[in-house]
Design an enzyme around this catalytic site. Sequence first.
Site, PDB file in Angstrom:
ATOM      1  N   LEU A 242      18.970  14.891  34.760  1.00 21.45           N
ATOM      2  CA  LEU A 242      19.765  16.082  35.053  1.00 21.45           C
ATOM      3  C   LEU A 242      20.513  16.473  33.786  1.00 21.45           C
ATOM      4  O   LEU A 242      21.336  15.702  33.285  1.00 21.45           O
ATOM      5  CB  LEU A 242      20.742  15.798  36.195  1.00 21.45           C
ATOM      6  N   TYR A 243      20.225  17.673  33.261  1.00 18.89           N
ATOM      7  CA  TYR A 243      20.836  18.155  32.015  1.00 18.89           C
ATOM      8  C   TYR A 243      21.963  19.131  32.318  1.00 18.89           C
ATOM      9  O   TYR A 243      21.907  19.879  33.297  1.00 18.89           O
ATOM     10  CB  TYR A 243      19.790  18.834  31.138  1.00 18.89           C
ATOM     11  N   PHE A 244      22.961  19.125  31.415  1.00 18.23           N
ATOM     12  CA  PHE A 244      24.145  19.969  31.572  1.00 18.23           C
ATOM     13  C   PHE A 244      24.333  20.860  30.352  1.00 18.23           C
ATOM     14  O   PHE A 244      23.999  20.473  29.234  1.00 18.23           O
ATOM     15  CB  PHE A 244      25.400  19.092  31.745  1.00 18.23           C
TER      16      PHE A 244
ATOM     17  N   VAL B 146      21.845  22.533  34.203  1.00 17.82           N
ATOM     18  CA  VAL B 146      20.849  23.426  33.591  1.00 17.82           C
ATOM     19  C   VAL B 146      19.513  23.276  34.301  1.00 17.82           C
ATOM     20  O   VAL B 146      18.933  24.249  34.764  1.00 17.82           O
ATOM     21  CB  VAL B 146      20.686  23.122  32.085  1.00 17.82           C
TER      22      VAL B 146
END
Length: 184
Positions: free
Chosen positions: A36-38, A102
């Site tokens: 999980l990208y931020f 994102v």
Amino acid sequence: MLEVEVKYRLTDTGALVERLLTLGAQAKSPMAQSDLYFSHPARDFAQTDEALRVRSVGGESVATYKGAKIDTHTKTRREIETHLTDAPAFVQMLEALGFARVATVTKCRQPFLLAREGRTLEVSIDDVEGLGHFVEIEAMAQPADLQEARRCVTAAAESLGLEHGERRGYLEMLLQAQQPPTVG
């Protein structure tokens, strides 16, 4: 620590596995990974070439910051990781601070350990949802050992017959693949 990595798109994973085993690589257990990208609330990670992710594998989670790439041939960058005991609470904390989700990169990873020149390299064959098959060759290095680690990783790729490296991360490739075509 610095992560020294090269990545290649694969068309024949079976042939690569055979070459790895011939070179004495040890296969580890395959795993499903969810990354999980931020995005940062005050700077554009796409512009600064940084990344912040929470990786989940089974019941374990790790938060990782990746700095900008520092050379033009490999994906060498600063990497800071910390194990999370409560990943959902950490994600809530990031969101409370203004970080936004994102995208999630989902992959099945088959890792191998390959001994080369007194160093253990991690070679991972990835089946990335929405992107296909890739192989990553990675070593961790101290700044004083950086040139030797780069040379070792590059030599391993050559010995495996890999050509035409991919410097983009999976997130960047996934986001580009999801963009609608431009009409000109």
